[in-house]
Motif scaffolding. Structure first.
Motif, PDB file in Angstrom:
ATOM      1  N   GLU A   1     -39.129  21.193 -20.253  1.00 27.60           N
ATOM      2  CA  GLU A   1     -38.869  21.735 -21.584  1.00 27.60           C
ATOM      3  C   GLU A   1     -38.091  23.034 -21.461  1.00 27.60           C
ATOM      4  O   GLU A   1     -38.096  23.684 -20.404  1.00 27.60           O
ATOM      5  CB  GLU A   1     -40.183  21.974 -22.333  1.00 27.60           C
ATOM      6  CG  GLU A   1     -41.094  22.995 -21.683  1.00 27.60           C
ATOM      7  CD  GLU A   1     -42.457  23.095 -22.346  1.00 27.60           C
ATOM      8  OE1 GLU A   1     -42.782  22.233 -23.183  1.00 27.60           O
ATOM      9  OE2 GLU A   1     -43.205  24.049 -22.015  1.00 27.60           O
ATOM     10  N   PHE A   2     -37.426  23.415 -22.538  1.00 30.10           N
ATOM     11  CA  PHE A   2     -36.653  24.646 -22.548  1.00 30.10           C
ATOM     12  C   PHE A   2     -37.559  25.858 -22.696  1.00 30.10           C
ATOM     13  O   PHE A   2     -38.545  25.834 -23.439  1.00 30.10           O
ATOM     14  CB  PHE A   2     -35.651  24.657 -23.709  1.00 30.10           C
ATOM     15  CG  PHE A   2     -34.466  23.767 -23.504  1.00 30.10           C
ATOM     16  CD1 PHE A   2     -33.465  24.125 -22.619  1.00 30.10           C
ATOM     17  CD2 PHE A   2     -34.337  22.583 -24.216  1.00 30.10           C
ATOM     18  CE1 PHE A   2     -32.350  23.313 -22.429  1.00 30.10           C
ATOM     19  CE2 PHE A   2     -33.239  21.759 -24.046  1.00 30.10           C
ATOM     20  CZ  PHE A   2     -32.240  22.124 -23.150  1.00 30.10           C
ATOM     21  N   VAL A   3     -37.210  26.924 -21.997  1.00 31.57           N
ATOM     22  CA  VAL A   3     -37.769  28.246 -22.257  1.00 31.57           C
ATOM     23  C   VAL A   3     -37.062  28.790 -23.494  1.00 31.57           C
ATOM     24  O   VAL A   3     -35.840  28.641 -23.646  1.00 31.57           O
ATOM     25  CB  VAL A   3     -37.556  29.167 -21.037  1.00 31.57           C
ATOM     26  CG1 VAL A   3     -38.003  30.592 -21.353  1.00 31.57           C
ATOM     27  CG2 VAL A   3     -38.294  28.609 -19.828  1.00 31.57           C
ATOM     28  N   GLU A   4     -37.808  29.417 -24.383  1.00 36.31           N
ATOM     29  CA  GLU A   4     -37.252  29.768 -25.693  1.00 36.31           C
ATOM     30  C   GLU A   4     -36.095  30.751 -25.607  1.00 36.31           C
ATOM     31  O   GLU A   4     -35.038  30.551 -26.217  1.00 36.31           O
ATOM     32  CB  GLU A   4     -38.350  30.349 -26.586  1.00 36.31           C
ATOM     33  CG  GLU A   4     -37.855  30.697 -27.991  1.00 36.31           C
ATOM     34  CD  GLU A   4     -38.959  31.194 -28.895  1.00 36.31           C
ATOM     35  OE1 GLU A   4     -38.644  31.569 -30.047  1.00 36.31           O
ATOM     36  OE2 GLU A   4     -40.131  31.210 -28.463  1.00 36.31           O
TER      37      GLU A   4
ATOM     38  N   LEU B   1     -38.254  36.849 -13.706  1.00 29.02           N
ATOM     39  CA  LEU B   1     -37.935  35.673 -12.895  1.00 29.02           C
ATOM     40  C   LEU B   1     -38.387  35.812 -11.444  1.00 29.02           C
ATOM     41  O   LEU B   1     -38.407  34.825 -10.702  1.00 29.02           O
ATOM     42  CB  LEU B   1     -36.424  35.426 -12.912  1.00 29.02           C
ATOM     43  CG  LEU B   1     -35.779  35.188 -14.278  1.00 29.02           C
ATOM     44  CD1 LEU B   1     -34.260  35.104 -14.126  1.00 29.02           C
ATOM     45  CD2 LEU B   1     -36.320  33.925 -14.934  1.00 29.02           C
ATOM     46  N   GLN B   2     -38.744  37.008 -11.022  1.00 26.38           N
ATOM     47  CA  GLN B   2     -39.012  37.248  -9.605  1.00 26.38           C
ATOM     48  C   GLN B   2     -40.128  36.381  -9.023  1.00 26.38           C
ATOM     49  O   GLN B   2     -40.040  35.977  -7.853  1.00 26.38           O
ATOM     50  CB  GLN B   2     -39.304  38.731  -9.382  1.00 26.38           C
ATOM     51  CG  GLN B   2     -38.064  39.606  -9.530  1.00 26.38           C
ATOM     52  CD  GLN B   2     -38.302  41.057  -9.166  1.00 26.38           C
ATOM     53  OE1 GLN B   2     -39.441  41.479  -8.966  1.00 26.38           O
ATOM     54  NE2 GLN B   2     -37.234  41.824  -9.071  1.00 26.38           N
TER      55      GLN B   2
ATOM     56  N   ILE C   1     -44.360  29.858 -18.491  1.00 25.40           N
ATOM     57  CA  ILE C   1     -43.294  30.699 -17.940  1.00 25.40           C
ATOM     58  C   ILE C   1     -42.362  31.086 -19.073  1.00 25.40           C
ATOM     59  O   ILE C   1     -41.848  30.223 -19.789  1.00 25.40           O
ATOM     60  CB  ILE C   1     -42.507  29.953 -16.838  1.00 25.40           C
ATOM     61  CG1 ILE C   1     -43.431  29.557 -15.682  1.00 25.40           C
ATOM     62  CG2 ILE C   1     -41.356  30.813 -16.331  1.00 25.40           C
ATOM     63  CD1 ILE C   1     -42.744  28.745 -14.607  1.00 25.40           C
ATOM     64  N   GLU C   2     -42.146  32.387 -19.236  1.00 21.80           N
ATOM     65  CA  GLU C   2     -41.241  32.886 -20.267  1.00 21.80           C
ATOM     66  C   GLU C   2     -40.176  33.758 -19.608  1.00 21.80           C
ATOM     67  O   GLU C   2     -40.380  34.291 -18.519  1.00 21.80           O
ATOM     68  CB  GLU C   2     -42.004  33.705 -21.317  1.00 21.80           C
ATOM     69  CG  GLU C   2     -43.113  32.945 -22.028  1.00 21.80           C
ATOM     70  CD  GLU C   2     -42.610  31.811 -22.901  1.00 21.80           C
ATOM     71  OE1 GLU C   2     -41.397  31.793 -23.213  1.00 21.80           O
ATOM     72  OE2 GLU C   2     -43.427  30.938 -23.276  1.00 21.80           O
ATOM     73  N   TYR C   3     -39.048  33.892 -20.302  1.00 22.14           N
ATOM     74  CA  TYR C   3     -37.981  34.761 -19.813  1.00 22.14           C
ATOM     75  C   TYR C   3     -37.908  36.003 -20.688  1.00 22.14           C
ATOM     76  O   TYR C   3     -37.730  35.924 -21.903  1.00 22.14           O
ATOM     77  CB  TYR C   3     -36.635  34.041 -19.835  1.00 22.14           C
ATOM     78  CG  TYR C   3     -35.486  34.947 -19.475  1.00 22.14           C
ATOM     79  CD1 TYR C   3     -35.380  35.479 -18.197  1.00 22.14           C
ATOM     80  CD2 TYR C   3     -34.517  35.291 -20.417  1.00 22.14           C
ATOM     81  CE1 TYR C   3     -34.337  36.339 -17.865  1.00 22.14           C
ATOM     82  CE2 TYR C   3     -33.469  36.138 -20.093  1.00 22.14           C
ATOM     83  CZ  TYR C   3     -33.392  36.655 -18.806  1.00 22.14           C
ATOM     84  OH  TYR C   3     -32.369  37.502 -18.484  1.00 22.14           O
ATOM     85  N   SER C   4     -38.050  37.176 -20.060  1.00 19.42           N
ATOM     86  CA  SER C   4     -37.964  38.441 -20.787  1.00 19.42           C
ATOM     87  C   SER C   4     -37.155  39.462 -19.998  1.00 19.42           C
ATOM     88  O   SER C   4     -37.436  40.652 -20.043  1.00 19.42           O
ATOM     89  CB  SER C   4     -39.359  38.976 -21.080  1.00 19.42           C
ATOM     90  OG  SER C   4     -40.090  39.166 -19.870  1.00 19.42           O
TER      91      SER C   4
ATOM     92  N   PHE D   1     -33.064  28.430 -19.608  1.00 23.49           N
ATOM     93  CA  PHE D   1     -33.923  27.978 -18.521  1.00 23.49           C
ATOM     94  C   PHE D   1     -34.738  26.772 -18.973  1.00 23.49           C
ATOM     95  O   PHE D   1     -35.032  26.606 -20.166  1.00 23.49           O
ATOM     96  CB  PHE D   1     -34.886  29.094 -18.093  1.00 23.49           C
ATOM     97  CG  PHE D   1     -34.217  30.251 -17.410  1.00 23.49           C
ATOM     98  CD1 PHE D   1     -33.872  30.163 -16.069  1.00 23.49           C
ATOM     99  CD2 PHE D   1     -33.936  31.417 -18.102  1.00 23.49           C
ATOM    100  CE1 PHE D   1     -33.249  31.228 -15.433  1.00 23.49           C
ATOM    101  CE2 PHE D   1     -33.325  32.487 -17.472  1.00 23.49           C
ATOM    102  CZ  PHE D   1     -32.972  32.389 -16.137  1.00 23.49           C
ATOM    103  N   LEU D   2     -35.087  25.948 -18.008  1.00 26.60           N
ATOM    104  CA  LEU D   2     -36.038  24.862 -18.225  1.00 26.60           C
ATOM    105  C   LEU D   2     -37.206  25.050 -17.271  1.00 26.60           C
ATOM    106  O   LEU D   2     -37.028  25.487 -16.131  1.00 26.60           O
ATOM    107  CB  LEU D   2     -35.403  23.487 -17.996  1.00 26.60           C
ATOM    108  CG  LEU D   2     -34.325  23.063 -18.997  1.00 26.60           C
ATOM    109  CD1 LEU D   2     -32.948  23.422 -18.461  1.00 26.60           C
ATOM    110  CD2 LEU D   2     -34.411  21.569 -19.276  1.00 26.60           C
TER     111      LEU D   2
END
Length: 248
Positions: free
Chosen positions: A193-196, A124-125, A116-119, A108-109
């Motif tokens: 920027e990229f999400v880690e 994402l909702q 904003i992080e992805y877990s 994700f960017l």
């Protein structure tokens, strides 16, 4: 005499039958650095695929069209092989996948500085996400209900919408995103920027139309010759030709 007789024997054993040479019509959309007619040998993926198939004795030509036409053209018999496809069950109805010959890391960017992080999909909702129409990113993500997905025609459109604040996320293969951000998207490079944490790592395959009478042979030959190219250094040399230090 071959410098790699063991590899030649391995290919012959894996194929296990008298091969028939064909002229194969390869296709893909513009997806640099993997496929693009403006790049050397039509891009990294097209170069790997055409080399493997030519080593099997086939001749090839590459046609670049929009992704919707790629899929439709394979189903209608206009093309024989999609050079770069992610696996989906739906596509197995009309095509036979090879083993994966590359890996795409989907990330994700976000806008620079946004927390904003992805877990997992639930994270994402709250966010709107620009997605390329017709692409398969990840089976769970593609099927997820309740996500705010905004269809776009290409990654560049999604990236510009992200930089302008019209969406909160977009996603793409890491190398593809970097390629565009260093070229045609330089004006938004510092704004995103990229999400880690990546969404997924997807194997990249060829997809051969099932209506081709030799579709099983073509896939066997491709798999065997990619394995041989990894063993004799040809795979790595193609990566180097496209500006990558190593392909393994």
């Amino acid at each position: 005499m071959s410098r790699f007789p063991g590899i030649a024997l391995l290919v012959a054993l894996l194929l296990g039958e008298q091969a028939v040479a064909e002229h194969l019509r390869l296709t893909g959309d513009s997806w640099p650095p993997f496929t693009d007619q403006r790049l050397p040998n039509n891009g990294l993926a097209a170069d790997l695929v055409s080399t493997a198939l030519q080593r099997a004795g086939h001749t090839t030509e590459y046609v670049e069209v929009p992704w919707a036409r790629v899929l439709r053209g394979l189903q209608q018999g206009d093309y024989d092989v999609i050079v770069a496809a992610w696996y989906s069950a739906e596509r197995t109805q009309f095509g036979l996948f090879s083993d994966p010959y590359l890996v795409n890391r989907i990330r994700f960017l976000r806008r620079a500085g946004m927390p904003i992080e992805y877990s997992g999909l639930d994270s994402l909702q709250p966010h709107s996400i620009a997605v390329v129409r017709g692409y398969s990113y990840d089976a769970a993500f593609d099927a997820a209900q309740g996500l705010s997905k905004v269809p776009v025609l290409e990654f560049a459109m999604g990236a510009r919408m992200l930089a302008a604040g019209r969406v909160q996320l977009t996603l793409e293969d890491e190398l593809v995103a970097q390629y565009h951000l260093n070229r045609d998207l330089r004006e938004v490079r510092d704004a995103v920027e990229f999400v880690e944490v990546p969404l997924s790592e997807n194997g990249l395959h060829i997809l051969v139309r099932r209506s081709h009478p030799l579709h099983q042979q073509i896939v066997r030959e491709f798999n065997a010759n990619i394995a041989a190219m990894r063993a004799d250094g040809g795979y790595r040399r193609i990566f180097q030709r496209h500006g990558l230090a190593s392909g393994d």
